[in-house]
Design an enzyme around this catalytic site. Structure first.
Site, PDB file in Angstrom:
ATOM      1  N   LYS A  72     -38.331 -64.460  58.119  1.00 30.17           N
ATOM      2  CA  LYS A  72     -38.605 -65.865  58.955  1.00 30.17           C
ATOM      3  C   LYS A  72     -39.749 -65.710  59.738  1.00 30.17           C
ATOM      4  CE  LYS A  72     -33.874 -67.326  58.519  1.00 30.17           C
ATOM      5  NZ  LYS A  72     -32.603 -67.570  59.573  1.00 30.17           N
ATOM      6  N   TYR A 244     -31.201 -66.401  68.026  1.00 33.03           N
ATOM      7  CA  TYR A 244     -30.076 -67.475  67.890  1.00 33.03           C
ATOM      8  C   TYR A 244     -29.423 -67.833  69.195  1.00 33.03           C
ATOM      9  CZ  TYR A 244     -30.666 -65.669  63.466  1.00 33.03           C
ATOM     10  OH  TYR A 244     -31.387 -65.270  62.125  1.00 33.03           O
ATOM     11  N   VAL A 262     -29.325 -60.168  59.845  1.00 38.13           N
ATOM     12  CA  VAL A 262     -27.937 -59.705  59.589  1.00 38.13           C
ATOM     13  C   VAL A 262     -27.632 -58.521  58.823  1.00 38.13           C
ATOM     14  CG1 VAL A 262     -26.815 -61.954  59.639  1.00 38.13           C
ATOM     15  CG2 VAL A 262     -27.549 -61.193  57.645  1.00 38.13           C
TER      16      VAL A 262
HETATM   17  N1  GLN Z   1     -29.997 -64.789  54.553  1.00 36.55           N
HETATM   18  C1  GLN Z   1     -29.279 -64.888  55.612  1.00 36.55           C
HETATM   19  C2  GLN Z   1     -28.798 -66.329  55.641  1.00 36.55           C
HETATM   20  O1  GLN Z   1     -29.168 -67.107  55.254  1.00 36.55           O
HETATM   21  C3  GLN Z   1     -29.976 -64.583  56.836  1.00 36.55           C
HETATM   22  C4  GLN Z   1     -29.176 -64.881  58.102  1.00 36.55           C
HETATM   23  C5  GLN Z   1     -29.683 -63.917  59.046  1.00 36.55           C
HETATM   24  O2  GLN Z   1     -30.304 -62.976  58.909  1.00 36.55           O
HETATM   25  N2  GLN Z   1     -29.376 -64.222  60.393  1.00 36.55           N
HETATM   26  O3  GLN Z   1     -27.325 -66.289  56.014  1.00 36.55           O
END
Ligand code: GLN
Length: 309
Positions: A72, A244, A262
């Protein structure tokens, strides 16, 4: 604190990796993307890329992992380059205090996501970059950007991870459709999510990721891919929104801008000094790398690199 030599830094990284190898409470590997569920929670790696390109590492630094939400940051840099401040009509710049995939806040705030790093915000950013372009062109631009930043043409997207996420992307589809209902999505939800899951499936080693982050360090020698003002702003968003609903905790413990994914990776920028990548697949309840955060806390304690001294 006196300037650290590369040897001093290497000794710190080796010490961190040795300690993390012993850690028992490693967190839980993400399972909602089936392909990520099989990753070995015993993995750990850390790398530091300095402005002059010197890169030091310890642990499993040659093992690629899925960077997920760290993508992102790169997509935001591309979107700001394309749209400038117009992007902020579609996505906010405030910490969310909610889970990365929360739909609750989106309903309260009429389809305008809080920031570009929660899923809804990143989906809006990808939708903005898609204007006038095909998904494959956007993904090619992302790969070009990341490869240029890292100086490494081997970086690629893991199609199996993308397919695995796409097959289970119900929540992200819901976020996209919800934004569409509020007029904040310009393309069909399936097209945007198809692009988004591929961006998240970028695969890198910590060495490649640390190198790719150097464009945000803002020191002589670093790749100049965005303006100084934009470097400052992307770092501010990483500090306030990059983790987050534990962005405050990360800022408190580490004191540096960071973006987690994640897959268990975290990209951390020490402004003017270094780009750092850490990887440990086990996550906290908030979806951030448990040992990755501990390792960063340790690195900052030993280097004095917090932006707050
Ligand atoms: N591709 C994952 C999702 O959309 C990314 C989320 C993350 O890395 N926090 O759930």
């Amino acid at each position: 604190m006196a300037a650290l030599s590369p040897d001093d830094l290497q000794a710190i990284l080796t010490e961190i990796a040795a300690s993390m190898a012993e850690a028992e409470d490693r967190g839980t590997v993400a399972t909602y993307i089936p392909e990520l569920a099989d990753v070995d929670p015993a993995r750990f790696a850390i790398a530091v890329a300095l402005p002059d390109g010197t890169t030091l590492s310890a642990g499993d630094a040659d093992v690629p992992f899925s960077i997920q939400s760290i993508s992102k940051v790169f997509m935001l840099a591309i979107a700001l380059g394309r749209l400038g401040d117009q992007l902020w009509a579609r996505v906010g710049r405030e910490p969310s205090g909610h889970a990365f995939n929360s739909i609750l806040q989106l309903e309260h705030e009429n389809g305008i996501p809080r920031n570009p790093f929660v899923n809804a915000g990143a989906i809006a950013v990808t939708d903005a970059v898609l204007a006038g372009h095909q998904p494959r062109d956007v993904l090619a631009e992302l790969l070009h950007f990341v490869r240029l930043a890292a100086g490494d043409d081997a970086i690629h997207i893991d199609k199996a991870v993308a397919a695995s996420e796409q097959a289970t992307a119900h929540r992200n589809m819901a976020l996209a459709e919800f934004m569409a209902a509020h007029g904040n999505l310009r393309h069909p939800a399936a097209l945007v999510i198809g692009t988004y899951v591929h961006q998240c499936a970028l695969e890198m080693t910590v060495t490649q990721l640390a190198r790719a982050g150097r464009f945000l360090v803002g020191a002589p020698g670093c790749p100049k891919l965005v303006s100084t003002a934009r470097i400052r702003r992307i770092n501010a968003l990483m500090l306030t929104c990059g983790h987050y609903d534990s962005s405050g905790d990360f800022a408190y413990r580490v004191g540096l801008p960071g973006k987690s994914g994640v897959g268990g990776g975290i990209l951390v920028i020490a402004p003017g000094r270094a780009s750092i990548a850490v990887w440990s697949p086990g996550l906290t309840a908030q979806g951030n790398s448990r040992l990755g955060t501990e390792a960063m806390e340790w690195l900052v304690r030993r280097t004095g690199w917090s932006v707050f001294g």
